[in-house]
Design a protein around this motif. Sequence first.
Motif, PDB file in Angstrom:
ATOM      1  N   ALA A 157      42.659  37.435  45.934  1.00  0.00           N
ATOM      2  CA  ALA A 157      42.055  36.592  44.905  1.00  0.00           C
ATOM      3  C   ALA A 157      42.075  37.307  43.555  1.00  0.00           C
ATOM      4  O   ALA A 157      42.455  36.729  42.536  1.00  0.00           O
ATOM      5  CB  ALA A 157      40.633  36.225  45.299  1.00  0.00           C
ATOM      6  N   GLY A 158      41.694  38.571  43.582  1.00  0.00           N
ATOM      7  CA  GLY A 158      41.687  39.340  42.342  1.00  0.00           C
ATOM      8  C   GLY A 158      43.068  39.444  41.730  1.00  0.00           C
ATOM      9  O   GLY A 158      43.244  39.194  40.534  1.00  0.00           O
ATOM     10  N   ALA A 159      44.041  39.763  42.560  1.00  0.00           N
ATOM     11  CA  ALA A 159      45.407  39.936  42.069  1.00  0.00           C
ATOM     12  C   ALA A 159      45.999  38.622  41.581  1.00  0.00           C
ATOM     13  O   ALA A 159      46.834  38.600  40.686  1.00  0.00           O
ATOM     14  CB  ALA A 159      46.293  40.524  43.177  1.00  0.00           C
ATOM     15  N   ALA A 160      45.548  37.534  42.156  1.00  0.00           N
ATOM     16  CA  ALA A 160      46.088  36.228  41.760  1.00  0.00           C
ATOM     17  C   ALA A 160      45.315  35.648  40.579  1.00  0.00           C
ATOM     18  O   ALA A 160      45.682  34.603  40.052  1.00  0.00           O
ATOM     19  CB  ALA A 160      46.048  35.272  42.950  1.00  0.00           C
ATOM     20  N   GLY A 161      44.224  36.316  40.195  1.00  0.00           N
ATOM     21  CA  GLY A 161      43.405  35.801  39.110  1.00  0.00           C
ATOM     22  C   GLY A 161      42.722  34.502  39.482  1.00  0.00           C
ATOM     23  O   GLY A 161      42.707  33.533  38.742  1.00  0.00           O
ATOM     24  N   VAL A 162      42.140  34.505  40.652  1.00  0.00           N
ATOM     25  CA  VAL A 162      41.617  33.279  41.250  1.00  0.00           C
ATOM     26  C   VAL A 162      40.359  33.635  42.036  1.00  0.00           C
ATOM     27  O   VAL A 162      40.179  34.770  42.447  1.00  0.00           O
ATOM     28  CB  VAL A 162      42.728  32.710  42.164  1.00  0.00           C
ATOM     29  CG1 VAL A 162      42.160  32.057  43.392  1.00  0.00           C
ATOM     30  CG2 VAL A 162      43.624  31.752  41.394  1.00  0.00           C
ATOM     31  N   GLY A 163      39.485  32.698  42.233  1.00  0.00           N
ATOM     32  CA  GLY A 163      38.314  32.970  43.059  1.00  0.00           C
ATOM     33  C   GLY A 163      38.657  32.829  44.532  1.00  0.00           C
ATOM     34  O   GLY A 163      39.612  32.143  44.892  1.00  0.00           O
ATOM     35  N   VAL A 164      37.862  33.476  45.361  1.00  0.00           N
ATOM     36  CA  VAL A 164      38.167  33.404  46.795  1.00  0.00           C
ATOM     37  C   VAL A 164      38.047  31.977  47.323  1.00  0.00           C
ATOM     38  O   VAL A 164      38.774  31.577  48.232  1.00  0.00           O
ATOM     39  CB  VAL A 164      37.247  34.316  47.617  1.00  0.00           C
ATOM     40  CG1 VAL A 164      37.551  35.772  47.352  1.00  0.00           C
ATOM     41  CG2 VAL A 164      35.792  34.008  47.329  1.00  0.00           C
ATOM     42  N   GLY A 165      37.156  31.223  46.716  1.00  0.00           N
ATOM     43  CA  GLY A 165      36.985  29.839  47.149  1.00  0.00           C
ATOM     44  C   GLY A 165      38.295  29.069  47.072  1.00  0.00           C
ATOM     45  O   GLY A 165      38.589  28.243  47.937  1.00  0.00           O
ATOM     46  N   THR A 166      39.067  29.371  46.045  1.00  0.00           N
ATOM     47  CA  THR A 166      40.339  28.685  45.870  1.00  0.00           C
ATOM     48  C   THR A 166      41.295  28.972  47.019  1.00  0.00           C
ATOM     49  O   THR A 166      41.985  28.085  47.517  1.00  0.00           O
ATOM     50  CB  THR A 166      40.977  29.138  44.538  1.00  0.00           C
ATOM     51  OG1 THR A 166      40.032  28.883  43.492  1.00  0.00           O
ATOM     52  CG2 THR A 166      42.244  28.386  44.252  1.00  0.00           C
ATOM     53  N   ILE A 167      41.293  30.222  47.438  1.00  0.00           N
ATOM     54  CA  ILE A 167      42.158  30.576  48.568  1.00  0.00           C
ATOM     55  C   ILE A 167      41.752  29.812  49.819  1.00  0.00           C
ATOM     56  O   ILE A 167      42.593  29.277  50.535  1.00  0.00           O
ATOM     57  CB  ILE A 167      42.106  32.094  48.824  1.00  0.00           C
ATOM     58  CG1 ILE A 167      42.740  32.841  47.642  1.00  0.00           C
ATOM     59  CG2 ILE A 167      42.804  32.451  50.126  1.00  0.00           C
ATOM     60  CD1 ILE A 167      42.803  34.333  47.809  1.00  0.00           C
ATOM     61  N   TYR A 168      40.461  29.732  50.045  1.00  0.00           N
ATOM     62  CA  TYR A 168      40.002  29.062  51.263  1.00  0.00           C
ATOM     63  C   TYR A 168      40.244  27.561  51.204  1.00  0.00           C
ATOM     64  O   TYR A 168      40.487  26.917  52.216  1.00  0.00           O
ATOM     65  CB  TYR A 168      38.537  29.382  51.526  1.00  0.00           C
ATOM     66  CG  TYR A 168      38.390  30.749  52.140  1.00  0.00           C
ATOM     67  CD1 TYR A 168      38.592  30.928  53.501  1.00  0.00           C
ATOM     68  CD2 TYR A 168      38.124  31.868  51.366  1.00  0.00           C
ATOM     69  CE1 TYR A 168      38.508  32.173  54.083  1.00  0.00           C
ATOM     70  CE2 TYR A 168      38.038  33.121  51.929  1.00  0.00           C
ATOM     71  CZ  TYR A 168      38.223  33.273  53.287  1.00  0.00           C
ATOM     72  OH  TYR A 168      38.158  34.515  53.848  1.00  0.00           O
ATOM     73  N   ARG A 169      40.151  26.984  50.023  1.00  0.00           N
ATOM     74  CA  ARG A 169      40.430  25.555  49.937  1.00  0.00           C
ATOM     75  C   ARG A 169      41.880  25.272  50.244  1.00  0.00           C
ATOM     76  O   ARG A 169      42.223  24.317  50.917  1.00  0.00           O
ATOM     77  CB  ARG A 169      40.062  25.013  48.557  1.00  0.00           C
ATOM     78  CG  ARG A 169      39.899  23.501  48.562  1.00  0.00           C
ATOM     79  CD  ARG A 169      39.323  22.998  47.254  1.00  0.00           C
ATOM     80  NE  ARG A 169      38.307  23.902  46.751  1.00  0.00           N
ATOM     81  CZ  ARG A 169      38.513  24.839  45.844  1.00  0.00           C
ATOM     82  NH1 ARG A 169      39.703  24.964  45.299  1.00  0.00           N
ATOM     83  NH2 ARG A 169      37.543  25.633  45.471  1.00  0.00           N
ATOM     84  N   ARG A 170      42.778  26.182  49.778  1.00  0.00           N
ATOM     85  CA  ARG A 170      44.210  25.964  49.984  1.00  0.00           C
ATOM     86  C   ARG A 170      44.662  26.282  51.396  1.00  0.00           C
ATOM     87  O   ARG A 170      45.469  25.600  51.976  1.00  0.00           O
ATOM     88  CB  ARG A 170      45.017  26.848  49.025  1.00  0.00           C
ATOM     89  CG  ARG A 170      45.161  26.372  47.619  1.00  0.00           C
ATOM     90  CD  ARG A 170      46.176  25.241  47.463  1.00  0.00           C
ATOM     91  NE  ARG A 170      45.538  23.942  47.427  1.00  0.00           N
ATOM     92  CZ  ARG A 170      44.713  23.537  46.470  1.00  0.00           C
ATOM     93  NH1 ARG A 170      44.438  24.293  45.445  1.00  0.00           N
ATOM     94  NH2 ARG A 170      44.167  22.353  46.535  1.00  0.00           N
ATOM     95  N   PHE A 171      44.130  27.376  51.955  1.00  0.00           N
ATOM     96  CA  PHE A 171      44.719  27.891  53.199  1.00  0.00           C
ATOM     97  C   PHE A 171      43.768  27.885  54.381  1.00  0.00           C
ATOM     98  O   PHE A 171      44.156  28.286  55.473  1.00  0.00           O
ATOM     99  CB  PHE A 171      45.261  29.302  52.956  1.00  0.00           C
ATOM    100  CG  PHE A 171      46.314  29.366  51.883  1.00  0.00           C
ATOM    101  CD1 PHE A 171      47.623  28.978  52.154  1.00  0.00           C
ATOM    102  CD2 PHE A 171      46.007  29.781  50.603  1.00  0.00           C
ATOM    103  CE1 PHE A 171      48.589  29.013  51.172  1.00  0.00           C
ATOM    104  CE2 PHE A 171      46.975  29.824  49.608  1.00  0.00           C
ATOM    105  CZ  PHE A 171      48.269  29.439  49.896  1.00  0.00           C
ATOM    106  N   GLY A 172      42.554  27.439  54.152  1.00  0.00           N
ATOM    107  CA  GLY A 172      41.637  27.303  55.289  1.00  0.00           C
ATOM    108  C   GLY A 172      40.985  28.584  55.704  1.00  0.00           C
ATOM    109  O   GLY A 172      39.770  28.719  55.698  1.00  0.00           O
ATOM    110  N   ASP A 173      41.764  29.558  56.062  1.00  0.00           N
ATOM    111  CA  ASP A 173      41.226  30.871  56.398  1.00  0.00           C
ATOM    112  C   ASP A 173      42.309  31.918  56.213  1.00  0.00           C
ATOM    113  O   ASP A 173      43.423  31.596  55.812  1.00  0.00           O
ATOM    114  CB  ASP A 173      40.660  30.897  57.822  1.00  0.00           C
ATOM    115  CG  ASP A 173      41.691  30.478  58.844  1.00  0.00           C
ATOM    116  OD1 ASP A 173      42.877  30.375  58.486  1.00  0.00           O
ATOM    117  OD2 ASP A 173      41.319  30.266  60.010  1.00  0.00           O
TER     118      ASP A 173
END
Lengths: 215, 215
Positions: free
Chosen positions: A63-79
């Motif tokens: 998330a940090g490296a992508a400049g994104v919040g962790v929530g965004t990762i979970y919304r996109r990829f589930g886990d």
Amino acid sequence: MDSRRSALPPESDTPVPRPLLPVVGQPAPERVDAARNRRRILAAAARIAATHGVQGLTVDLVAGAAGVGVGTIYRRFGDRAGLVFALLDEHERSFQSEFMAGTPPLGPGAEPTARVRAFLHALADRLEAQFELMLAAETSAPGARYRSGPYAVHHAHLVALLDQARPPGTDTHFLADALLAPLSASLIAHQRRTRGVTARDVKAGLDDLLRWSLG
Amino acid sequence: MDSRRSALPPESDTPVPRPLLPVVGQPAPERVDAARNRRRILAAAARIAATHGVQGLTVDLVAGAAGVGVGTIYRRFGDRAGLVFALLDEHERSFQSEFMAGTPPLGPGAEPTARVRAFLHALADRLEAQFELMLAAETSAPGARYRSGPYAVHHAHLVALLDQARPPGTDTHFLADALLAPLSASLIAHQRRTRGVTARDVKAGLDDLLRWSLG
DNA sequence: TTGCGAACCGGAGTGCGTTCCGGTTAGTGT
DNA sequence: ACACTAACCGGAACGCACTCCGGTTCGCAA
């Protein structure tokens, strides 16, 4: 926020990588910011996996490296498992096209029994080639392997072949699971660790298993 | 603490005790407080599993209920998976004595092929009977199943039988893994969820797999 | 252009497994 | 009885996956 705006024409990458599997009633199109973030996340994840190894691939770090919040990762990829599977997606797609439309014996044209064998061998090779990622994908979440798109596709493919190769009334669904089960990354990790098993050994063992039925 | 002090005189002979050099394979004897805590922990864990369900069996909760620090649990059982396996230990022991010294076809006396079949069927039944615990044991830590004592015993048992049933040169180690693989709790959980598979179906499917080889 | 709701965003917060370490105790040798 | 030490003890601290929610943005329609 996005200061580095591209002056290039919209990149011509894949139109929405949406699911490998059963699209029931179209999952709704993806907003442009969502698509952009997905791309960033995958790029960052690939970079980190290459640098820190797969076990260093933490969600916070990505998330940090992508400049994104962790929530965004979970919304996109589930886990986490979903993220790792996404990293494997490109290879998976080409693998799928090989066994669904490629040259025999992996592709159509050969005897079903020969195709089953070729398919399992190809899977063994793939497992060896991308071992770390596959192990991580499988162990990131309980049952992740079976819930994944690729597993469903592989299973369906085997069922179709076995339906041709086995007498009617056979539980080909179970048989397909049983043939895929030895190709669990965790099991192979264990076999490597304890007995130094190689991809060659795995294929030979699978042949033993198949010779009985498909000889 | 332990009020029941023995009034017996110090034992007269057998100097026995601890070897000066670490004997590999012989686990060091356990101190009395350690044994007492192990008992408390297991009792608390069983109680909690019965009350809150297996997924409510958190290490902190067990530690609290046992009146013990979490560190103590980890020293005794290694990780959460080890704790759950310990909960299954009693059943596992009686199961082991059944297939190693019980009545045929599970125990000695029957043909190796029949014993393999009986063993897998028994495993399927056991999986059904203690499904929740076994699933938890398997998914608590990556690769927990293969690293566990029970798996090693089951695997060795199958290898011994297969060595009698298959022609020399066969990789019976791989074959044993391959026959145990479909009995993964995670896989069966998936089969239940998606296809409503029952223990009966599993056994029938395994028979399909074996019929080929063990006709 | 403007209005509006659905979809998306980020990151603080939560729960849980696991580790670490300073203090305690059981058991042995003297 | 006493000293010594290895094993054991508890629980604070840590890492990491995952959730939650108030604020923001996209895309469409009027």
